[in-house]
Design a protein around this motif. Structure first.
Motif: not given
Length: 441
Positions: A131-136, A156-162, A168-169, A367-374
């Motif tokens: 779950l976390a791996d795929g979502l991030l 949402r819990q995963v994104y907010e947790g990191v 986006s969800v 639209r703003p630039p894309l902003a991945p977590y990684y």
């Protein structure tokens, strides 16, 4: 710019397998912002990411989703198309690593654009592992679609947790649900087992399930018993299939009321009275139509099988119970949380996504630039490897050696590609099982 009433919306879908193409193209049709005054329907262009699971023409025909154009590309070729073509919406129907690589590539090619397409991604079906791996790996898209209320809460819990942006969800439903509701038994009464390429993954377990299915056909000669297969030997789907049921079935004396079938799942469900599976998304399609549905417990209720997702559904049962005539009754509260929308709300399940896309298309200033977590700063030991598999550098630029032109491969390249795919499939379906058996000696 918002969608125009004088020109059609342009949508691109990039997919890496037959099931993800089905999800991506179906999603594109569901999330296109409504424009009643528009004179023409949205234009859908499909792109198939070249790889081990690139669907064959037969698989594409079986999916039954049509596009205005469809072509096979590498990640580098696709990024070049995106750099020059004015699409409004892009749906990334890829495995997590593919989504992340394309997001970084798009960020680079769109770095000077504010009119970039709205980028959408999500999952084909039930999310029961990584779950976390795929979502991030999917973070950075404008919309990350969740197929149910339960998934939306978990995402949402995963994104907010990191500490990542969770806006986006967006809750939707599986885009390919539909068909007429089940109204009663057919003649003959039809039992369908929905096979999965990788669950279970051992010869013993797959042979057991096949033998029980055949045994059910013998025990109930008045029933038609169908084994619904995902692919023919030599074809690949989203997951690898080392031990196709077709080959296992060749060793059995099959009764006359037992058949192997292919084709569109919706068409098979039209004549189904009892759907049986280990953990296939077909169970959700069946529940949506209120067809009696069973998730098997014979091999245990385990995370490795994915059937743990159905705990609380009322659908868990064994072959012994089915042989004795058991008919499951699904738990309505559980079904409602899974985005199945068997209560008639399915038509509005995509409203929030459509509204969000329309809002982004009409956003003042673009639209703003894309902003991945990684990024190279947050994941310097992980991200470069993910990007390199698609010939991208850590900054999203193309690495030396990436395909140099958007053109059809020449005769030699086609021959080499076919040979490589053939060798790969031979290794997966012939050599790997032998090595595994030798390791068990």
């Amino acid at each position: 710019m918002p969608p125009s009433n004088t020109k059609s919306l342009r949508i691109a879908v990039l997919a890496d397998s037959d099931t993800r193409w089905k999800w991506g193209a179906s999603t594109a049709g569901r999330i296109a912002p409504a424009a009643p005054a528009a004179p023409v329907a949205p234009v859908l262009d499909g792109f198939l990411l070249r790889g081990r699971a690139t669907p064959t023409p037969r698989q594409l025909a079986e999916v039954g989703v049509r596009a205005d154009s469809l072509r096979e590309v590498t990640a580098a070729e696709f990024l070049r198309v995106m750099a020059r073509e004015p699409y409004d919406v892009l749906v990334l129907a890829l495995v997590g690593g593919g989504v992340q690589a394309v997001l970084h590539g798009l960020r680079r090619v769109w770095e000077d654009r504010t009119d970039r397409p709205v980028v959408v991604t999500g999952y084909v079906g039930v999310v029961y592992e990584k779950l976390a791996d795929g979502l991030l790996l999917r973070h950075g898209a404008d919309l990350v679609l969740a197929n149910s209320r339960q998934d939306a809460e978990r995402f949402r819990q995963v994104y907010e947790g990191v500490g990542a942006d969770a806006s986006s969800v967006t809750e939707v439903a599986l885009p390919f649900l539909g068909g007429a509701p089940y109204t009663g038994e057919h003649d003959p009464y039809t039992v369908v087992f929905a096979a999965q390429p990788s669950v279970p993954d051992t010869r013993r377990d797959r042979a057991y399930l096949l033998e029980r299915l055949v045994g059910h056909a013998r025990l109930h000669p008045g029933r038609e018993v169908l084994l619904k297969l995902r692919s023919r030997p030599g074809e690949h789907t989203t997951h690898l299939e080392e031990l196709p049921y077709q080959k296992l079935a060749q060793r059995l004396d099959l009764p006359p009321n037992f058949r192997l079938v292919y084709g569109n799942m919706g068409e098979v469900l039209d004549r189904t009275d009892l759907m049986v599976t280990v953990s296939s998304t077909a169970a959700l399609e069946s529940l949506h139509r209120r067809i009696p549905t069973v998730v098997l417990t014979d091999l245990g209720v385990r995370e490795a099988l994915g059937n743990h997702h159905f705990v609380g559904s009322g659908c868990l049962a064994s072959w012994d119970q089915l042989d004795a005539g058991h008919r499951p009754v699904p738990d309505e509260e559980w079904v409602a949380r899974q985005g199945v929308a068997a209560d008639g709300r399915y038509a509005s399940a995509f409203d929030a996504a459509r509204d969000r896309i329309a809002e982004l298309l009409g956003r003042p200033g673009g639209r703003p630039p894309l902003a991945p977590y990684y990024t190279p700063e947050t994941a310097p030991g992980y991200l470069p490897g993910v990007l390199a598999r698609h010939h991208l550098a850590p900054d999203g630029s193309l690495l030396p050696g990436a395909p140099a032109a958007d053109r059809e491969p020449g005769p030699v390249r086609q021959i080499v590609r076919r040979a490589a795919r053939g060798a790969y499939r031979h290794g997966v379906q012939r050599v790997a099982p032998v090595i595994r058996r030798m390791g068990e000696l």
